[in-house]
Design an enzyme around this catalytic site. Structure first.
Site, short mmCIF file in Angstrom:
data_model
loop_
_atom_site.label_atom_id
_atom_site.label_comp_id
_atom_site.label_asym_id
_atom_site.label_seq_id
_atom_site.Cartn_x
_atom_site.Cartn_y
_atom_site.Cartn_z
N HIS A 8 0.80 -1.22 0.00
CA HIS A 8 0.00 0.00 0.00
C HIS A 8 0.84 1.27 0.00
CE1 HIS A 8 -3.84 2.15 0.90
NE2 HIS A 8 -4.23 1.19 0.09
N LYS A 27 2.75 4.34 -1.49
CA LYS A 27 2.48 5.16 -2.67
C LYS A 27 3.59 6.18 -2.76
CE LYS A 27 -2.30 4.30 -1.88
NZ LYS A 27 -3.24 4.56 -0.84
N ASP A 67 15.78 9.08 -9.18
CA ASP A 67 17.16 9.18 -8.68
C ASP A 67 18.21 9.36 -9.76
OD1 ASP A 67 17.23 6.66 -9.83
OD2 ASP A 67 17.36 5.60 -7.94
#
Length: 103
Positions: free
Chosen positions: A33, A35, A40
Site C-alpha cells: 500500500h 504510494k 534518482d
C-alpha cells in the site's frame, strides 16, 4: 506490486516489462500500500544536475485518483526524506521476488 493486482485491468505490469523495467511482487494477504516514487537519475538518463527526489502521498496512481479524487501528493528533494524512502524501497526490493516468466 501486489500479486492480486498484477494482472487486473489497468495494471502497468506489461507496460513496465516492455520497457525493461524490473517489477517485483509478494504473494501475501497484506497489501503493498506504499504510494511513493523515487526519481534518482541512477542511469544518467535525466539532466545530470537533477537532484534525487521523492513523490509521496495518498494518491493511488490511477486515472480515477488523478482526475476524480481528493488526494494529497508531496514532492521533495530534501535529502533526509529521500534517503528514508530509498532505504524502505531497498528493503522491500530484497524482500519481494521478481516476477519471472509470467503468463
Amino acid at each position: 506490486m501486489d500479486a492480486d493486482m498484477a494482472f487486473t485491468n489497468g495494471s502497468s505490469l506489461r507496460r513496465l516489462e516492455k520497457q525493461g523495467i524490473p517489477v517485483r511482487w509478494m504473494k501475501s494477504t497484506n497489501l503493498m500500500h506504499h504510494k511513493f516514487c523515487i526519481i534518482d537519475n541512477i542511469y544518467g538518463h535525466l539532466n545530470p544536475a537533477l537532484e534525487p527526489f521523492v513523490i509521496m502521498g495518498s494518491l493511488n496512481w490511477t486515472n480515477q485518483a488523478v482526475n476524480g479524487n481528493w488526494e494529497d501528493v508531496t514532492v521533495t528533494s530534501q535529502e533526509e526524506i529521500v534517503t528514508q524512502f530509498q532505504t524502505e524501497f531497498d528493503r522491500l526490493w530484497l524482500q519481494f521476488k521478481p516476477i519471472v516468466d509470467i503468463a
